[in-house]
Design a protein around this motif. Structure first.
Motif, PDB file in Angstrom:
ATOM      1  N   VAL A   1       0.846  -1.576  -0.257  1.00 42.24           N
ATOM      2  CA  VAL A   1      -0.133  -0.080  -0.297  1.00 42.24           C
ATOM      3  C   VAL A   1       0.687   1.251   0.199  1.00 42.24           C
ATOM      4  O   VAL A   1       1.823   1.253   0.372  1.00 42.24           O
ATOM      5  CB  VAL A   1      -1.164   0.448   0.757  1.00 42.24           C
ATOM      6  N   HIS A   2       0.210   2.994   0.068  1.00 46.77           N
ATOM      7  CA  HIS A   2       0.761   3.743   0.072  1.00 46.77           C
ATOM      8  C   HIS A   2       1.415   4.519   1.190  1.00 46.77           C
ATOM      9  O   HIS A   2       2.294   5.036   1.813  1.00 46.77           O
ATOM     10  CB  HIS A   2       0.071   4.492  -1.338  1.00 46.77           C
ATOM     11  N   ASP A   3      -0.176   3.797   2.080  1.00 46.26           N
ATOM     12  CA  ASP A   3       0.005   4.161   2.891  1.00 46.26           C
ATOM     13  C   ASP A   3      -0.090   3.101   4.271  1.00 46.26           C
ATOM     14  O   ASP A   3      -2.037   2.524   3.827  1.00 46.26           O
ATOM     15  CB  ASP A   3      -0.973   5.686   3.146  1.00 46.26           C
ATOM     16  N   PRO A   4       0.294   3.278   5.456  1.00 46.50           N
ATOM     17  CA  PRO A   4      -0.350   1.927   6.073  1.00 46.50           C
ATOM     18  C   PRO A   4      -2.490   1.668   6.069  1.00 46.50           C
ATOM     19  O   PRO A   4      -3.116   0.725   6.837  1.00 46.50           O
ATOM     20  CB  PRO A   4       0.088   2.131   7.504  1.00 46.50           C
ATOM     21  N   GLN A   5      -2.753   2.818   6.469  1.00 45.01           N
ATOM     22  CA  GLN A   5      -3.639   3.079   6.993  1.00 45.01           C
ATOM     23  C   GLN A   5      -5.293   2.750   5.826  1.00 45.01           C
ATOM     24  O   GLN A   5      -6.195   2.699   6.132  1.00 45.01           O
ATOM     25  CB  GLN A   5      -4.228   4.644   7.170  1.00 45.01           C
ATOM     26  N   ASP A   6      -4.300   2.443   4.268  1.00 45.95           N
ATOM     27  CA  ASP A   6      -4.891   1.554   3.822  1.00 45.95           C
ATOM     28  C   ASP A   6      -5.677   0.320   4.084  1.00 45.95           C
ATOM     29  O   ASP A   6      -6.190  -0.279   3.850  1.00 45.95           O
ATOM     30  CB  ASP A   6      -4.636   1.968   2.086  1.00 45.95           C
ATOM     31  N   VAL A   7      -4.865  -0.429   4.888  1.00 43.66           N
ATOM     32  CA  VAL A   7      -4.982  -1.386   5.351  1.00 43.66           C
ATOM     33  C   VAL A   7      -6.439  -1.383   6.275  1.00 43.66           C
ATOM     34  O   VAL A   7      -5.945  -0.974   6.801  1.00 43.66           O
ATOM     35  CB  VAL A   7      -3.856  -2.209   5.628  1.00 43.66           C
ATOM     36  N   PRO A   8      -7.427  -2.602   6.126  1.00 44.08           N
ATOM     37  CA  PRO A   8      -8.527  -2.195   7.321  1.00 44.08           C
ATOM     38  C   PRO A   8      -8.421  -2.715   8.355  1.00 44.08           C
ATOM     39  O   PRO A   8      -9.253  -1.473   9.491  1.00 44.08           O
ATOM     40  CB  PRO A   8      -9.094  -3.555   6.186  1.00 44.08           C
ATOM     41  N   GLY A   9      -7.682  -3.818   9.135  1.00 45.50           N
ATOM     42  CA  GLY A   9      -7.637  -4.093  10.681  1.00 45.50           C
ATOM     43  C   GLY A   9      -6.967  -2.685  10.993  1.00 45.50           C
ATOM     44  O   GLY A   9      -6.503  -2.510  11.909  1.00 45.50           O
ATOM     45  N   LEU A  10      -5.596  -2.304  10.449  1.00 45.16           N
ATOM     46  CA  LEU A  10      -4.760  -1.772  11.603  1.00 45.16           C
ATOM     47  C   LEU A  10      -5.797   0.026  10.648  1.00 45.16           C
ATOM     48  O   LEU A  10      -5.173   0.525  12.145  1.00 45.16           O
ATOM     49  CB  LEU A  10      -3.531  -1.686   9.645  1.00 45.16           C
ATOM     50  N   ALA A  11      -6.493   0.330   9.803  1.00 47.16           N
ATOM     51  CA  ALA A  11      -7.174   1.528   9.928  1.00 47.16           C
ATOM     52  C   ALA A  11      -7.823   1.173  11.266  1.00 47.16           C
ATOM     53  O   ALA A  11      -8.595   2.799  11.863  1.00 47.16           O
ATOM     54  CB  ALA A  11      -8.099   1.619   8.643  1.00 47.16           C
ATOM     55  N   THR A  12      -8.765   0.692  12.176  1.00 49.17           N
ATOM     56  CA  THR A  12      -9.278   0.846  13.369  1.00 49.17           C
ATOM     57  C   THR A  12      -8.664   0.051  14.597  1.00 49.17           C
ATOM     58  O   THR A  12      -9.351  -0.422  15.504  1.00 49.17           O
ATOM     59  CB  THR A  12      -9.965  -0.849  12.807  1.00 49.17           C
ATOM     60  N   LEU A  13      -7.207   0.152  14.378  1.00 49.43           N
ATOM     61  CA  LEU A  13      -6.485  -0.196  15.228  1.00 49.43           C
ATOM     62  C   LEU A  13      -7.133   0.500  17.070  1.00 49.43           C
ATOM     63  O   LEU A  13      -6.729   2.099  16.790  1.00 49.43           O
ATOM     64  CB  LEU A  13      -5.220  -0.555  15.498  1.00 49.43           C
ATOM     65  N   GLY A  14      -6.797   0.458  17.838  1.00 47.15           N
ATOM     66  CA  GLY A  14      -7.169   0.789  19.468  1.00 47.15           C
ATOM     67  C   GLY A  14      -5.827   1.382  19.625  1.00 47.15           C
ATOM     68  O   GLY A  14      -4.877   1.359  18.596  1.00 47.15           O
ATOM     69  N   PRO A  15      -5.763   2.054  20.339  1.00 48.39           N
ATOM     70  CA  PRO A  15      -4.785   2.723  21.340  1.00 48.39           C
ATOM     71  C   PRO A  15      -3.365   1.782  21.946  1.00 48.39           C
ATOM     72  O   PRO A  15      -3.514   0.498  21.686  1.00 48.39           O
ATOM     73  CB  PRO A  15      -4.499   3.413  22.946  1.00 48.39           C
ATOM     74  N   ASP A  16      -2.176   2.044  21.359  1.00 50.28           N
ATOM     75  CA  ASP A  16      -1.100   1.855  21.707  1.00 50.28           C
ATOM     76  C   ASP A  16      -1.107   0.930  23.089  1.00 50.28           C
ATOM     77  O   ASP A  16      -0.373   2.452  23.432  1.00 50.28           O
ATOM     78  CB  ASP A  16       0.231   1.926  20.952  1.00 50.28           C
ATOM     79  N   PRO A  17      -0.920   0.301  23.839  1.00 56.20           N
ATOM     80  CA  PRO A  17      -0.551   0.484  25.258  1.00 56.20           C
ATOM     81  C   PRO A  17       0.841   0.789  25.609  1.00 56.20           C
ATOM     82  O   PRO A  17       1.037   0.797  27.187  1.00 56.20           O
ATOM     83  CB  PRO A  17      -0.814  -1.624  25.780  1.00 56.20           C
TER      84      PRO A  17
ATOM     85  N   ARG B   1      -8.409  -8.584  24.779  1.00 56.56           N
ATOM     86  CA  ARG B   1      -7.607  -8.976  23.387  1.00 56.56           C
ATOM     87  C   ARG B   1      -8.217  -8.433  22.218  1.00 56.56           C
ATOM     88  O   ARG B   1      -7.635  -8.825  21.136  1.00 56.56           O
ATOM     89  CB  ARG B   1      -8.125 -10.356  23.365  1.00 56.56           C
ATOM     90  N   HIS B   2      -9.010  -7.864  22.219  1.00 56.74           N
ATOM     91  CA  HIS B   2     -10.193  -7.051  20.806  1.00 56.74           C
ATOM     92  C   HIS B   2      -8.849  -5.572  20.500  1.00 56.74           C
ATOM     93  O   HIS B   2      -8.577  -4.862  21.025  1.00 56.74           O
ATOM     94  CB  HIS B   2     -11.174  -6.696  21.068  1.00 56.74           C
ATOM     95  N   GLN B   3      -8.582  -6.172  19.205  1.00 56.76           N
ATOM     96  CA  GLN B   3      -7.488  -4.621  18.753  1.00 56.76           C
ATOM     97  C   GLN B   3      -7.934  -3.599  18.225  1.00 56.76           C
ATOM     98  O   GLN B   3      -6.938  -2.579  18.015  1.00 56.76           O
ATOM     99  CB  GLN B   3      -7.189  -6.247  16.993  1.00 56.76           C
ATOM    100  N   GLY B   4      -9.073  -3.955  18.364  1.00 55.38           N
ATOM    101  CA  GLY B   4     -10.367  -2.684  17.730  1.00 55.38           C
ATOM    102  C   GLY B   4     -10.006  -1.466  19.732  1.00 55.38           C
ATOM    103  O   GLY B   4     -10.593  -0.572  19.195  1.00 55.38           O
ATOM    104  N   THR B   5      -9.522  -2.512  20.203  1.00 53.29           N
ATOM    105  CA  THR B   5     -10.877  -1.632  21.629  1.00 53.29           C
ATOM    106  C   THR B   5      -8.760  -1.321  22.006  1.00 53.29           C
ATOM    107  O   THR B   5      -8.036  -0.309  22.580  1.00 53.29           O
ATOM    108  CB  THR B   5     -10.783  -2.539  22.867  1.00 53.29           C
TER     109      THR B   5
END
Length: 288
Positions: free
Chosen positions: A125-141, A168-172
């Motif tokens: 991709v040109h931008d990592p945010q174009d990856v569906p799962g990555l774009a919806t990630l929650g905050p990095d702990p 465990r939920h990656q969007g959280t």
């Protein structure tokens, strides 16, 4: 499954190995692993590697403005090869090889996946945010943005959901998987079934510290290790995950397991549930 600490260490290891290198060619041996078609994989040929970073459990190799984003799923890994074979890999081979990235000095990376369940994914991709799962990630702990107040907001929002699932939920919250959620809850002396919103102020402080200290310690232990050493390091330092039937390193009680359709969790009854074993419906049915 590689989680935040292993992917962080993997990014650090590859950052040093790939610095100043050019990608000569990319061979896709498992076509199901490639999730994008534009830009094509051939657009990577001749690009210079600019850096390697991590987003949650995603590994991101940036090369001349393009990004190779990898999600290693349950059984994927990246293996460094000082010298790659001259012949390209055969598609659909039995070696578990999904992708091979060949560098300009003859070295390279093998992206592999074991087992029959295939979940490994590669995106160009040109931008990592174009990856569906990555774009919806929650905050990095492990970032400064993840504060006790942020965690408290998450727990309130998740309501009666079990704290194990919330972690465990990656969007959280990004980057924590099955293994480290077990380890965090053991460090916090907390039941995996505890409802998120039921945690009082003291519980929330304890959980926040357990998240930061458990993940931070794992990252520190992994820092500087080669990719080939990371899986062994993780396994040798787990207190409860994957240790069913063994003694808890804190209290000596037997580590117990709860099984689900496609996963399981491990915990210590004395440390986490007041000495009471959690119900394991799947095992109960098998024993009838």
């Amino acid at each position: 499954m590689p989680e935040l600490p292993e992917v962080e260490a993997l990014a650090l290891d590859l950052r040093g190995r790939l610095a100043g290198r050019a990608i000569e060619v990319v061979h896709v041996a498992a076509f199901s692993a490639l999730k994008t078609f534009d830009p094509p994989v051939t657009a990577l040929h001749g690009t210079l590697v600019d850096g390697v970073t991590r987003h949650g459990k995603y590994l991101d190799v940036e090369a001349s403005g393009l990004h190779v984003v990898l999600h290693l799923a349950r059984a994927g890994w990246v293996r460094w090869r000082g010298e790659v074979p001259a012949l390209p890999p055969r598609p659909g081979g039995k070696s578990g090889l999904a992708v091979r990235i060949v560098l300009d000095d003859g070295s390279g990376l093998d992206v592999t996946e074991a087992g029959t369940k295939k979940g490994l994914a590669m995106y160009v991709v040109h931008d990592p945010q174009d990856v569906p799962g990555l774009a919806t990630l929650g905050p990095d702990p492990l970032t400064d943005d993840f504060t006790p107040a942020v965690l408290s907001e998450i727990l309130d929002r998740e309501g009666r959901k079990q704290v194990k699932g919330v972690l465990r939920h990656q969007g959280t919250i990004a980057g924590i998987g099955n293994a480290y959620s077990d380890e965090i809850l053991h460090a916090a002396r907390m039941s995996p079934y505890k409802p998120a919103s039921s945690l009082d102020e003291d519980d929330r402080v304890v959980l926040f510290r357990a998240i930061r200290e458990t993940l931070g310690a794992a990252v520190d232990r992994s820092r500087g290790l080669a990719a080939s050493q990371l899986k062994g390091e993780k396994k040798s330092n787990l207190a409860v995950h994957g240790r069913t039937g063994q003694a808890c390193p804190v209290c000596g009680d037997t580590v117990r397991e709860v099984s689900f359709a496609d996963s399981s969790l491990q915990y210590c009854p004395i440390c986490q549930t007041g000495g009471k074993p959690l119900a394991d419906r799947r095992m109960s049915k098998l024993l009838k």
